[in-house]
Design a protein around this motif. Structure first.
Motif, PDB file in Angstrom:
ATOM      1  N   SER A  36       0.744  -1.107  -0.003  1.00  0.00           N
ATOM      2  CA  SER A  36      -0.029   0.006   0.120  1.00  0.00           C
ATOM      3  C   SER A  36       0.786   1.353   0.114  1.00  0.00           C
ATOM      4  O   SER A  36       1.942   1.315   0.729  1.00  0.00           O
ATOM      5  CB  SER A  36      -0.895  -0.125   1.247  1.00  0.00           C
ATOM      6  OG  SER A  36      -0.311  -0.142   2.371  1.00  0.00           O
ATOM      7  N   TRP A  37       0.273   2.231  -0.737  1.00  0.00           N
ATOM      8  CA  TRP A  37       1.271   3.561  -0.821  1.00  0.00           C
ATOM      9  C   TRP A  37       1.661   4.051   0.549  1.00  0.00           C
ATOM     10  O   TRP A  37       2.292   4.678   0.628  1.00  0.00           O
ATOM     11  CB  TRP A  37       0.686   4.501  -1.923  1.00  0.00           C
ATOM     12  CG  TRP A  37      -0.627   5.118  -1.272  1.00  0.00           C
ATOM     13  CD1 TRP A  37      -2.249   4.617  -1.610  1.00  0.00           C
ATOM     14  CD2 TRP A  37      -0.716   6.334  -0.619  1.00  0.00           C
ATOM     15  NE1 TRP A  37      -2.997   5.587  -1.224  1.00  0.00           N
ATOM     16  CE2 TRP A  37      -2.264   6.404  -0.437  1.00  0.00           C
ATOM     17  CE3 TRP A  37       0.389   7.293   0.018  1.00  0.00           C
ATOM     18  CZ2 TRP A  37      -2.487   7.724   0.301  1.00  0.00           C
ATOM     19  CZ3 TRP A  37      -0.157   8.283   0.639  1.00  0.00           C
ATOM     20  CH2 TRP A  37      -1.728   8.630   0.709  1.00  0.00           C
ATOM     21  N   PRO A  38       0.486   4.229   1.700  1.00  0.00           N
ATOM     22  CA  PRO A  38       0.951   5.009   2.802  1.00  0.00           C
ATOM     23  C   PRO A  38       2.082   4.059   3.410  1.00  0.00           C
ATOM     24  O   PRO A  38       3.006   4.765   3.925  1.00  0.00           O
ATOM     25  CB  PRO A  38      -0.307   4.801   3.601  1.00  0.00           C
ATOM     26  CG  PRO A  38      -1.403   4.745   2.784  1.00  0.00           C
ATOM     27  CD  PRO A  38      -0.752   3.796   1.474  1.00  0.00           C
ATOM     28  N   PHE A  39       2.257   2.884   3.578  1.00  0.00           N
ATOM     29  CA  PHE A  39       3.373   2.215   4.268  1.00  0.00           C
ATOM     30  C   PHE A  39       4.445   2.127   3.497  1.00  0.00           C
ATOM     31  O   PHE A  39       5.691   2.354   3.991  1.00  0.00           O
ATOM     32  CB  PHE A  39       3.035   0.609   4.173  1.00  0.00           C
ATOM     33  CG  PHE A  39       4.063  -0.101   4.998  1.00  0.00           C
ATOM     34  CD1 PHE A  39       4.262  -0.021   6.488  1.00  0.00           C
ATOM     35  CD2 PHE A  39       4.775  -1.209   4.471  1.00  0.00           C
ATOM     36  CE1 PHE A  39       5.159  -0.657   6.963  1.00  0.00           C
ATOM     37  CE2 PHE A  39       5.673  -1.852   4.893  1.00  0.00           C
ATOM     38  CZ  PHE A  39       6.093  -1.636   6.325  1.00  0.00           C
ATOM     39  N   LEU A  40       4.362   2.308   2.057  1.00  0.00           N
ATOM     40  CA  LEU A  40       5.699   2.348   1.130  1.00  0.00           C
ATOM     41  C   LEU A  40       6.116   3.704   1.560  1.00  0.00           C
ATOM     42  O   LEU A  40       7.573   3.887   1.595  1.00  0.00           O
ATOM     43  CB  LEU A  40       5.348   2.237  -0.321  1.00  0.00           C
ATOM     44  CG  LEU A  40       5.041   0.751  -0.754  1.00  0.00           C
ATOM     45  CD1 LEU A  40       4.507   0.920  -2.029  1.00  0.00           C
ATOM     46  CD2 LEU A  40       5.990  -0.320  -0.481  1.00  0.00           C
ATOM     47  N   LEU A  41       5.411   4.748   1.744  1.00  0.00           N
ATOM     48  CA  LEU A  41       5.892   6.267   1.641  1.00  0.00           C
ATOM     49  C   LEU A  41       6.573   6.052   3.245  1.00  0.00           C
ATOM     50  O   LEU A  41       7.594   6.874   3.540  1.00  0.00           O
ATOM     51  CB  LEU A  41       4.843   7.124   1.672  1.00  0.00           C
ATOM     52  CG  LEU A  41       5.353   8.557   1.924  1.00  0.00           C
ATOM     53  CD1 LEU A  41       6.230   9.064   1.019  1.00  0.00           C
ATOM     54  CD2 LEU A  41       3.804   9.663   2.024  1.00  0.00           C
ATOM     55  N   TYR A  42       5.817   5.542   4.092  1.00  0.00           N
ATOM     56  CA  TYR A  42       6.400   5.442   5.647  1.00  0.00           C
ATOM     57  C   TYR A  42       7.774   4.723   5.585  1.00  0.00           C
ATOM     58  O   TYR A  42       8.799   5.326   6.260  1.00  0.00           O
ATOM     59  CB  TYR A  42       5.581   4.749   6.344  1.00  0.00           C
ATOM     60  CG  TYR A  42       6.006   4.613   7.904  1.00  0.00           C
ATOM     61  CD1 TYR A  42       5.757   5.591   8.923  1.00  0.00           C
ATOM     62  CD2 TYR A  42       6.670   3.442   8.107  1.00  0.00           C
ATOM     63  CE1 TYR A  42       6.441   5.371  10.092  1.00  0.00           C
ATOM     64  CE2 TYR A  42       6.906   3.239   9.488  1.00  0.00           C
ATOM     65  CZ  TYR A  42       6.889   4.333  10.598  1.00  0.00           C
ATOM     66  OH  TYR A  42       7.459   3.840  11.657  1.00  0.00           O
ATOM     67  N   LEU A  66       9.963   4.566   3.083  1.00  0.00           N
ATOM     68  CA  LEU A  66      10.923   5.422   2.351  1.00  0.00           C
ATOM     69  C   LEU A  66      11.475   6.378   3.275  1.00  0.00           C
ATOM     70  O   LEU A  66      12.601   6.603   3.606  1.00  0.00           O
ATOM     71  CB  LEU A  66      10.302   6.147   1.152  1.00  0.00           C
ATOM     72  CG  LEU A  66      11.294   6.927   0.274  1.00  0.00           C
ATOM     73  CD1 LEU A  66      12.510   6.231  -0.202  1.00  0.00           C
ATOM     74  CD2 LEU A  66      10.340   7.731  -0.557  1.00  0.00           C
ATOM     75  N   VAL A  67      10.603   7.179   4.288  1.00  0.00           N
ATOM     76  CA  VAL A  67      11.025   8.131   4.956  1.00  0.00           C
ATOM     77  C   VAL A  67      11.834   7.299   6.125  1.00  0.00           C
ATOM     78  O   VAL A  67      12.886   7.973   6.709  1.00  0.00           O
ATOM     79  CB  VAL A  67       9.892   8.881   5.739  1.00  0.00           C
ATOM     80  CG1 VAL A  67      10.213   9.863   6.762  1.00  0.00           C
ATOM     81  CG2 VAL A  67       9.028   9.679   4.565  1.00  0.00           C
ATOM     82  N   GLU A  68      11.348   6.125   6.801  1.00  0.00           N
ATOM     83  CA  GLU A  68      12.161   5.651   7.770  1.00  0.00           C
ATOM     84  C   GLU A  68      13.609   5.134   7.361  1.00  0.00           C
ATOM     85  O   GLU A  68      14.486   5.184   8.128  1.00  0.00           O
ATOM     86  CB  GLU A  68      11.309   4.373   8.066  1.00  0.00           C
ATOM     87  CG  GLU A  68      12.069   3.818   9.451  1.00  0.00           C
ATOM     88  CD  GLU A  68      11.126   2.527   9.996  1.00  0.00           C
ATOM     89  OE1 GLU A  68      11.426   1.482  10.091  1.00  0.00           O
ATOM     90  OE2 GLU A  68       9.961   3.163  10.589  1.00  0.00           O
ATOM     91  N   ILE A  69      13.806   4.582   6.047  1.00  0.00           N
ATOM     92  CA  ILE A  69      14.979   4.251   5.535  1.00  0.00           C
ATOM     93  C   ILE A  69      15.948   5.480   5.485  1.00  0.00           C
ATOM     94  O   ILE A  69      17.084   5.226   5.978  1.00  0.00           O
ATOM     95  CB  ILE A  69      14.807   3.526   4.148  1.00  0.00           C
ATOM     96  CG1 ILE A  69      14.282   2.214   4.315  1.00  0.00           C
ATOM     97  CG2 ILE A  69      16.051   3.343   3.529  1.00  0.00           C
ATOM     98  CD1 ILE A  69      13.861   1.333   3.175  1.00  0.00           C
ATOM     99  N   ILE A  70      15.558   6.575   5.131  1.00  0.00           N
ATOM    100  CA  ILE A  70      16.032   7.736   4.861  1.00  0.00           C
ATOM    101  C   ILE A  70      16.926   8.214   6.062  1.00  0.00           C
ATOM    102  O   ILE A  70      17.896   8.683   6.394  1.00  0.00           O
ATOM    103  CB  ILE A  70      15.533   8.757   4.156  1.00  0.00           C
ATOM    104  CG1 ILE A  70      15.119   8.434   2.768  1.00  0.00           C
ATOM    105  CG2 ILE A  70      16.306  10.252   4.089  1.00  0.00           C
ATOM    106  CD1 ILE A  70      14.507   9.487   1.665  1.00  0.00           C
ATOM    107  N   VAL A  71      15.798   8.263   7.218  1.00  0.00           N
ATOM    108  CA  VAL A  71      16.280   8.703   8.585  1.00  0.00           C
ATOM    109  C   VAL A  71      17.167   7.962   9.294  1.00  0.00           C
ATOM    110  O   VAL A  71      17.999   8.172   9.652  1.00  0.00           O
ATOM    111  CB  VAL A  71      14.816   8.940   9.423  1.00  0.00           C
ATOM    112  CG1 VAL A  71      15.274   9.188  11.037  1.00  0.00           C
ATOM    113  CG2 VAL A  71      13.989   9.928   8.795  1.00  0.00           C
ATOM    114  N   PHE A  72      16.860   6.589   9.041  1.00  0.00           N
ATOM    115  CA  PHE A  72      17.897   5.327   9.626  1.00  0.00           C
ATOM    116  C   PHE A  72      19.204   5.560   9.031  1.00  0.00           C
ATOM    117  O   PHE A  72      20.296   5.469   9.693  1.00  0.00           O
ATOM    118  CB  PHE A  72      17.042   3.903   9.279  1.00  0.00           C
ATOM    119  CG  PHE A  72      17.881   2.855   9.867  1.00  0.00           C
ATOM    120  CD1 PHE A  72      17.702   2.682  11.279  1.00  0.00           C
ATOM    121  CD2 PHE A  72      18.830   2.164   9.198  1.00  0.00           C
ATOM    122  CE1 PHE A  72      18.334   1.604  11.915  1.00  0.00           C
ATOM    123  CE2 PHE A  72      19.805   1.268   9.707  1.00  0.00           C
ATOM    124  CZ  PHE A  72      19.392   0.848  11.236  1.00  0.00           C
TER     125      PHE A  72
END
Length: 408
Positions: free
Chosen positions: A175-181, A183-189
């Protein structure tokens, strides 16, 4: 003709509408029952795990002076704690299969409250009632706030329920909400990991944010694995789906790396800080992951969401007060006398004198009864000896001997 058929259609549709309305309360009561089962399992699991860890800690303390570093393996206390720990973790694992993720995660405050109560009950110091209340007033207030927050969490927790089938999990995963989440989490990590590894930014917030981001993925996969196992037990096999093993591998991997960062944090910072800050960050990240992956708050009204958020804030404050009141351990390192070691004469030229090792009893690395130590344990001074160096027979300057007293 149409006018004659319309009343008949209305009469036929009326029982269906009535039936649809009557089914909804039954479904809500069933979902609230599942929430209650999951919450009770989580509370039971955290409570038992806290007791188990304290039992194992007690076993380690009793055998602190043993020559065998693995002597605790032969004690019933340690093994009792280990079995209780397994039972508690199974209870927490099972709770994810019944209740929403955002409801189960904040209930880990129960373990902090249980540890505080156990510490107060089994404390060895003798206090007067006024001193006892003044010393532990923050713990009492924190426990009360944590209990109130837990009550609000259970009462106003999200009420979303769906069967954890392979099809539903796959749909949520793409789902696009989880994919967006993600993406943000991987960048922050990656940014946090860069500052932590390359820039040596060993701040507690950075390390615990890494733990929280990994933990959010751990709880997402734990709920998927536990839910698919429950559906399989109920009769619909889900263990033959590839998504089950993908989630299982992700659960193990994230849990291992999460434990690694926690171990690194425990070497740098106090356990009380790790408990409070880690609980707040991990709970916030896990609730965010549950809201985006499992859509926990979909269809919830604003009042329930606000009361749930208030319960989280109260639980956060309670855990902070409990951990803030913990007595910070003062590290004690036995001293070794350099005066008695051969080949260390140059230390005396600099005026350095170190106390010898004191053969006293230790508890948690702290010296007990230091003021009542007998005189035989006071360090002795070395005699002043002059040595001849070289062929000229010039005596070397005497060693500098420092007088030690019992007060030092």
């Amino acid at each position: 003709m149409e006018g004659g058929n319309s009343p008949g259609l209305q009469l036929q549709q009326l029982p269906l509408a009535t039936a649809a309305v009557s089914v909804q309360p039954h479904t809500d009561s069933f979902s609230y029952k599942e929430n209650l089962i999951g919450a009770l399992l989580a509370i039971f699991g955290h409570l038992v795990s806290s007791i188990a860890l304290n039992l194992q800690k007690y076993s380690h303390i009793r055998l602190a002076g043993s020559k065998d570093p693995r002597a605790y393996f032969r004690t019933k206390t340690w093994w009792s704690g280990f079995l209780l720990l397994v039972l508690g973790e199974l209870g927490v694992f099972s709770s994810y299969a019944f209740a929403p993720l955002s409801l189960i995660v904040p209930l880990s405050a129960v373990s902090v409250v249980a540890s505080a109560i156990i510490g107060i009950i089994f404390i060895k110091e003798k206090w007067k009632p006024k001193e006892f209340l003044r010393r532990y007033v923050l713990s009492f207030v924190g426990c009360g706030l944590a209990v109130v927050g837990t009550y609000l969490l259970v009462t106003f927790g999200p009420n979303s329920h769906e069967k954890m089938t392979a099809e539903n999990i796959t749909r949520h995963l793409v789902s696009w909400p989880f994919l967006l989440y993600m993406l943000v989490e991987i960048i922050v990590f990656c940014l946090l990991l860069y500052f932590y590894k390359e820039r040596n930014a060993n701040y507690i917030v950075i390390i615990l944010l890494l733990v929280a981001l990994l933990g959010s993925m751990t709880v997402v996969t734990v709920k998927a694995v536990a839910g698919m196992m429950l559906v399989s037990i109920q009769g619909t096999l889900q263990l033959d789906s590839p998504i089950f093993y993908i989630m299982l591998v992700c659960m193990i991997a994230t849990a291992v790396y999460q434990a690694t960062f926690l171990a690194q944090a425990s070497q740098l910072y106090d356990s009380a800080q790790i408990s409070s800050i880690g609980y707040i960050l991990s709970t916030t990240a896990a609730i965010s992951a549950g809201a985006t992956f499992y859509l926990d708050f979909m269809g919830e009204d604003v009042l329930h969401i606000c009361m749930f958020a208030l319960g989280c804030l109260i639980a956060f404050l309670g855990v902070f007060l409990i951990t803030r009141n913990r007595k910070k351990p003062v590290p004690f390192e036995p001293y070794i006398s350099m005066d008695a070691m051969p080949g260390m004469q140059n230390m005396h030229d600099k005026g350095i004198a170190v106390q010898p090792d004191l053969k006293a009893s230790f508890s948690y690395g702290a010296l007990e009864n230091n003021d009542s130590m007998p005189e035989i344990y006071t360090p002795a001074t070395l005699p002043i000896v002059q040595e001849q160096h070289g062929s000229k027979g010039v005596s070397a300057p005497p060693y500098r001997v420092l007088e030690h007293s019992k007060k030092e």
